[in-house]
Scaffold this motif. Structure first.
Motif, PDB file in Angstrom:
ATOM      1  N   LEU A 173       0.843  -1.186   0.000  1.00 51.64           N
ATOM      2  CA  LEU A 173       0.000   0.000   0.000  1.00 51.64           C
ATOM      3  C   LEU A 173       0.881   1.240   0.000  1.00 51.64           C
ATOM      4  CD1 LEU A 173      -2.964   1.070   0.307  1.00 51.64           C
ATOM      5  CD2 LEU A 173      -2.586   1.003   2.775  1.00 51.64           C
ATOM      6  N   LEU A 174       0.466   2.248  -0.753  1.00 54.46           N
ATOM      7  CA  LEU A 174       1.166   3.525  -0.782  1.00 54.46           C
ATOM      8  C   LEU A 174       0.222   4.578  -0.218  1.00 54.46           C
ATOM      9  CD1 LEU A 174       3.946   4.535  -1.816  1.00 54.46           C
ATOM     10  CD2 LEU A 174       2.757   5.353  -3.847  1.00 54.46           C
ATOM     11  N   ALA A 175       0.617   5.176   0.905  1.00 57.42           N
ATOM     12  CA  ALA A 175      -0.244   6.136   1.583  1.00 57.42           C
ATOM     13  C   ALA A 175       0.305   7.548   1.438  1.00 57.42           C
ATOM     14  CB  ALA A 175      -0.363   5.784   3.065  1.00 57.42           C
ATOM     15  N   PRO A 176      -0.561   8.524   1.133  1.00 55.88           N
ATOM     16  CA  PRO A 176      -0.094   9.906   1.025  1.00 55.88           C
ATOM     17  C   PRO A 176       0.227  10.475   2.403  1.00 55.88           C
ATOM     18  CG  PRO A 176      -2.480   9.813   0.776  1.00 55.88           C
ATOM     19  CD  PRO A 176      -2.006   8.388   0.871  1.00 55.88           C
ATOM     20  N   VAL A 177       1.342  11.213   2.491  1.00 53.60           N
ATOM     21  CA  VAL A 177       1.717  11.910   3.708  1.00 53.60           C
ATOM     22  C   VAL A 177       2.045  13.348   3.318  1.00 53.60           C
ATOM     23  CG1 VAL A 177       2.524   9.878   4.958  1.00 53.60           C
ATOM     24  CG2 VAL A 177       4.100  11.098   3.449  1.00 53.60           C
ATOM     25  N   SER A 178       2.357  14.173   4.287  1.00 59.00           N
ATOM     26  CA  SER A 178       2.506  15.607   4.024  1.00 59.00           C
ATOM     27  C   SER A 178       3.618  15.920   3.037  1.00 59.00           C
ATOM     28  CB  SER A 178       2.778  16.349   5.342  1.00 59.00           C
ATOM     29  OG  SER A 178       3.951  15.855   5.962  1.00 59.00           O
ATOM     30  N   ASN A 179       4.673  15.107   3.032  1.00 61.59           N
ATOM     31  CA  ASN A 179       5.812  15.404   2.162  1.00 61.59           C
ATOM     32  C   ASN A 179       5.968  14.399   1.020  1.00 61.59           C
ATOM     33  OD1 ASN A 179       6.490  13.296   3.802  1.00 61.59           O
ATOM     34  ND2 ASN A 179       8.604  13.951   4.145  1.00 61.59           N
ATOM     35  N   GLY A 180       4.887  13.686   0.683  1.00 62.25           N
ATOM     36  CA  GLY A 180       4.978  12.744  -0.429  1.00 62.25           C
ATOM     37  C   GLY A 180       4.194  11.474  -0.181  1.00 62.25           C
ATOM     38  N   TRP A 181       4.908  10.352  -0.191  1.00 58.61           N
ATOM     39  CA  TRP A 181       4.258   9.054  -0.055  1.00 58.61           C
ATOM     40  C   TRP A 181       4.988   8.191   0.964  1.00 58.61           C
ATOM     41  CZ3 TRP A 181      -0.258   8.271  -2.555  1.00 58.61           C
ATOM     42  CH2 TRP A 181      -0.549   9.081  -3.661  1.00 58.61           C
ATOM     43  N   LYS A 182       4.240   7.352   1.643  1.00 60.30           N
ATOM     44  CA  LYS A 182       4.807   6.398   2.588  1.00 60.30           C
ATOM     45  C   LYS A 182       4.410   4.989   2.162  1.00 60.30           C
ATOM     46  CE  LYS A 182       4.730   4.933   7.444  1.00 60.30           C
ATOM     47  NZ  LYS A 182       6.187   4.788   7.544  1.00 60.30           N
ATOM     48  N   ILE A 183       5.396   4.118   2.050  1.00 60.33           N
ATOM     49  CA  ILE A 183       5.137   2.719   1.708  1.00 60.33           C
ATOM     50  C   ILE A 183       4.680   1.965   2.950  1.00 60.33           C
ATOM     51  CG2 ILE A 183       6.142   0.567   0.866  1.00 60.33           C
ATOM     52  CD1 ILE A 183       8.274   2.274  -0.560  1.00 60.33           C
ATOM     53  N   ILE A 184       3.599   1.218   2.812  1.00 65.39           N
ATOM     54  CA  ILE A 184       3.145   0.315   3.868  1.00 65.39           C
ATOM     55  C   ILE A 184       3.223  -1.101   3.306  1.00 65.39           C
ATOM     56  CG2 ILE A 184       1.247  -0.336   5.388  1.00 65.39           C
ATOM     57  CD1 ILE A 184       0.254   2.550   5.166  1.00 65.39           C
ATOM     58  N   PRO A 185       4.243  -1.861   3.678  1.00 69.31           N
ATOM     59  CA  PRO A 185       4.388  -3.223   3.155  1.00 69.31           C
ATOM     60  C   PRO A 185       3.367  -4.146   3.780  1.00 69.31           C
ATOM     61  CG  PRO A 185       6.017  -2.840   4.835  1.00 69.31           C
ATOM     62  CD  PRO A 185       5.283  -1.536   4.666  1.00 69.31           C
ATOM     63  N   THR A 186       3.004  -5.178   3.073  1.00 68.53           N
ATOM     64  CA  THR A 186       2.080  -6.168   3.628  1.00 68.53           C
ATOM     65  C   THR A 186       2.511  -7.569   3.206  1.00 68.53           C
ATOM     66  OG1 THR A 186       0.458  -6.556   1.850  1.00 68.53           O
ATOM     67  CG2 THR A 186       0.275  -4.477   3.049  1.00 68.53           C
ATOM     68  N   TRP A 342      12.425   6.076  -4.965  1.00 67.41           N
ATOM     69  CA  TRP A 342      12.588   5.937  -3.514  1.00 67.41           C
ATOM     70  C   TRP A 342      13.932   6.477  -3.060  1.00 67.41           C
ATOM     71  CZ3 TRP A 342      10.640   5.190   1.109  1.00 67.41           C
ATOM     72  CH2 TRP A 342      11.495   4.847   2.145  1.00 67.41           C
ATOM     73  N   LEU A 343      15.006   6.074  -3.726  1.00 65.19           N
ATOM     74  CA  LEU A 343      16.332   6.489  -3.295  1.00 65.19           C
ATOM     75  C   LEU A 343      16.511   7.999  -3.425  1.00 65.19           C
ATOM     76  CD1 LEU A 343      19.064   5.642  -2.213  1.00 65.19           C
ATOM     77  CD2 LEU A 343      19.817   5.222  -4.542  1.00 65.19           C
ATOM     78  N   VAL A 344      16.053   8.564  -4.525  1.00 65.85           N
ATOM     79  CA  VAL A 344      16.179  10.008  -4.723  1.00 65.85           C
ATOM     80  C   VAL A 344      15.362  10.766  -3.679  1.00 65.85           C
ATOM     81  CG1 VAL A 344      15.649  11.929  -6.271  1.00 65.85           C
ATOM     82  CG2 VAL A 344      16.712   9.858  -7.174  1.00 65.85           C
ATOM     83  N   ASP A 345      14.107  10.359  -3.465  1.00 69.84           N
ATOM     84  CA  ASP A 345      13.240  11.078  -2.530  1.00 69.84           C
ATOM     85  C   ASP A 345      13.741  10.993  -1.095  1.00 69.84           C
ATOM     86  OD1 ASP A 345      11.685  11.723  -4.674  1.00 69.84           O
ATOM     87  OD2 ASP A 345       9.991  10.438  -4.140  1.00 69.84           O
ATOM     88  N   THR A 347      16.821  10.394  -0.084  1.00 71.33           N
ATOM     89  CA  THR A 347      18.088  11.105   0.048  1.00 71.33           C
ATOM     90  C   THR A 347      17.849  12.606   0.141  1.00 71.33           C
ATOM     91  OG1 THR A 347      19.293   9.393  -1.140  1.00 71.33           O
ATOM     92  CG2 THR A 347      20.328  11.551  -1.017  1.00 71.33           C
ATOM     93  N   GLN A 348      16.940  13.112  -0.674  1.00 75.66           N
ATOM     94  CA  GLN A 348      16.595  14.536  -0.616  1.00 75.66           C
ATOM     95  C   GLN A 348      16.007  14.895   0.748  1.00 75.66           C
ATOM     96  OE1 GLN A 348      14.036  15.096  -4.001  1.00 75.66           O
ATOM     97  NE2 GLN A 348      15.755  15.547  -5.368  1.00 75.66           N
ATOM     98  N   ALA A 349      15.202  13.988   1.311  1.00 77.48           N
ATOM     99  CA  ALA A 349      14.609  14.230   2.628  1.00 77.48           C
ATOM    100  C   ALA A 349      15.696  14.280   3.701  1.00 77.48           C
ATOM    101  CB  ALA A 349      13.587  13.140   2.952  1.00 77.48           C
ATOM    102  N   LEU A 350      16.714  13.417   3.580  1.00 81.92           N
ATOM    103  CA  LEU A 350      17.800  13.417   4.551  1.00 81.92           C
ATOM    104  C   LEU A 350      18.634  14.681   4.453  1.00 81.92           C
ATOM    105  CD1 LEU A 350      19.006   9.707   4.275  1.00 81.92           C
ATOM    106  CD2 LEU A 350      17.958  10.770   6.278  1.00 81.92           C
ATOM    107  N   GLN A 351      18.757  15.206   3.238  1.00 80.19           N
ATOM    108  CA  GLN A 351      19.586  16.397   3.037  1.00 80.19           C
ATOM    109  C   GLN A 351      18.870  17.685   3.422  1.00 80.19           C
ATOM    110  OE1 GLN A 351      20.621  15.965  -1.102  1.00 80.19           O
ATOM    111  NE2 GLN A 351      22.497  14.862  -0.631  1.00 80.19           N
ATOM    112  N   SER A 352      17.524  17.628   3.456  1.00 72.01           N
ATOM    113  CA  SER A 352      16.768  18.856   3.734  1.00 72.01           C
ATOM    114  C   SER A 352      16.749  19.186   5.223  1.00 72.01           C
ATOM    115  CB  SER A 352      15.330  18.695   3.224  1.00 72.01           C
ATOM    116  OG  SER A 352      14.677  17.630   3.890  1.00 72.01           O
TER     117      SER A 352
END
Length: 352
Positions: A173-186, A342-345, A347-352
């Motif tokens: 499942l991919l859930a929307p969050v304030s800064n993009g998307w959050k993966i919910i594995p099942t 995923w990797l780009v997003d 990494t950008q979040a870690l740098q911000s």
């Protein structure tokens, strides 16, 4: 508990790389891969041009069973692609990830992510579940990457559900969050199979002779199609042949064998029911995406089944499901798109 993502790195920053993809200098190259029990699909993505899309260059597919370890497979890809070993990678793996340890489903591969990173002399290595990668790809898919099976306007602010049959049955499942998307594995493929028709009840009863717990994956997978075929043969008092999943589907689609066609019809109908169940359970108003290796091969046959009828057959909640579109992912490298995004997003979040 299955962890969807595990990152091991020495630095959060993507370094500049040599221009070995024929592009401009000072770019960052990501090795992306989708590793399954049958095949491993590889590619290279320029992280600096992600605004133009995440299409991977130098795409190569390798047979997973040909390699004793994942490290050997990655080295062979780099050799065939004729590039230096990238310093950054994101691997989508068909299997559980826990505490930095990975076990690849349907292969005798187990490895430590940190040891693999060091063995390949990488600076950062992300490992995510294969359906997590496919889910993360969904918002980035272009029109030619998918085919709509049931058309409705999706809610862009709602969760997206991704699932599908292949060697096994994956779901995320991919859930929307304030800064993009959050993966919910099942592990939705291991939920109990719920029969809907008398024939499916009989199939369940037959399969219970082999399994204490009959899961969705026991039916909706390559081997599951064969199991449905064999169960129907017993129910009909017929002799089952020693057929592969490809044999069953090919004969069924060509109307060459009544048992195979009945098995394929049942497979597609059950898939419709499961897709509707997941849409309800997840509140996936952003749409349902079907992935995996099987659905694209039977796409032309799906309209001849009750797939959509069964998808919508949810009693008093039919109106709810009627508002949720269903798409088939036609790009078999979609997990590479998700891995790169995923990797780009992150990494950008870690740098911000």
């Amino acid at each position: 508990m299955v962890v969807a993502v595990h990152r091991l790195q020495e630095s959060a920053k993507l370094p500049s790389s040599s221009a070995y993809l024929g592009e401009e200098p000072n770019m960052s190259i990501i090795l992306v891969a989708d590793i399954g029990g049958t095949n491993g699909r590889f590619g290279l993505v320029n992280a600096c041009t992600h605004g133009k899309g995440y299409n991977a260059e130098k795409q190569i597919s390798l047979a997973s069973g040909d390699y004793p370890t994942l490290a050997d497979m990655i080295r062979d890809y780099v050799k065939q692609a004729d590039v230096p070993m990238p310093k950054f990678a994101c691997l989508a793996i068909a299997g559980p990830i826990q505490d930095g340890h990975v076990k690849v489903t349907n292969l005798n591969w187990e490895f430590s992510i940190s040891k693999l990173r060091d063995e390949l002399n990488m600076q950062a290595l992300d490992v995510i579940n294969d359906y997590s990668a496919l889910a993360y790809a969904a918002p980035h898919l272009q029109a030619n990457d998918k085919k709509t099976l049931y058309s409705k306007d999706a809610n862009p602010y709602a969760p997206i559900g991704v699932m599908g049959p292949g060697t096994g049955f994956g779901a995320a499942l991919l859930a929307p969050v304030s800064n993009g998307w959050k993966i919910i594995p099942t592990e939705g493929g291991h939920c109990s199979f719920a029969p809907t028709t008398d024939t499916e009840i009989a199939i369940l009863q037959e399969m219970r002779k082999q399994h204490d717990h009959v899961s969705i994956e026991h039916l909706l997978s390559g081997q599951g199609l064969v199991s449905i075929y064999r169960s129907i043969a017993v129910i009909e008092g017929a002799e089952a042949e020693d057929l592969s999943p490809a044999d069953v589907s090919a004969r069924g689609m060509k109307h060459q064998d009544p048992l195979c066609e009945q098995a394929l019809q049942s497979f597609c109908n059950i898939l419709g029911s499961v897709a509707g169940d997941k849409a309800l359970s997840w509140g996936a108003m952003g749409g349902i995406y079907l992935g995996g290796g099987i659905v694209p091969k039977i796409a032309d046959y799906l309209p001849q089944t009750d797939f959509i009828k069964r998808y919508l057959n949810k009693g008093i909640m039919r109106g709810y499901v009627e508002d949720i579109p269903v798409h088939m992912v036609t790009n078999d490298k979609a997990a590479l798109i998700g891995s790169a995004a995923w990797l780009v997003d992150t990494t950008q979040a870690l740098q911000s």
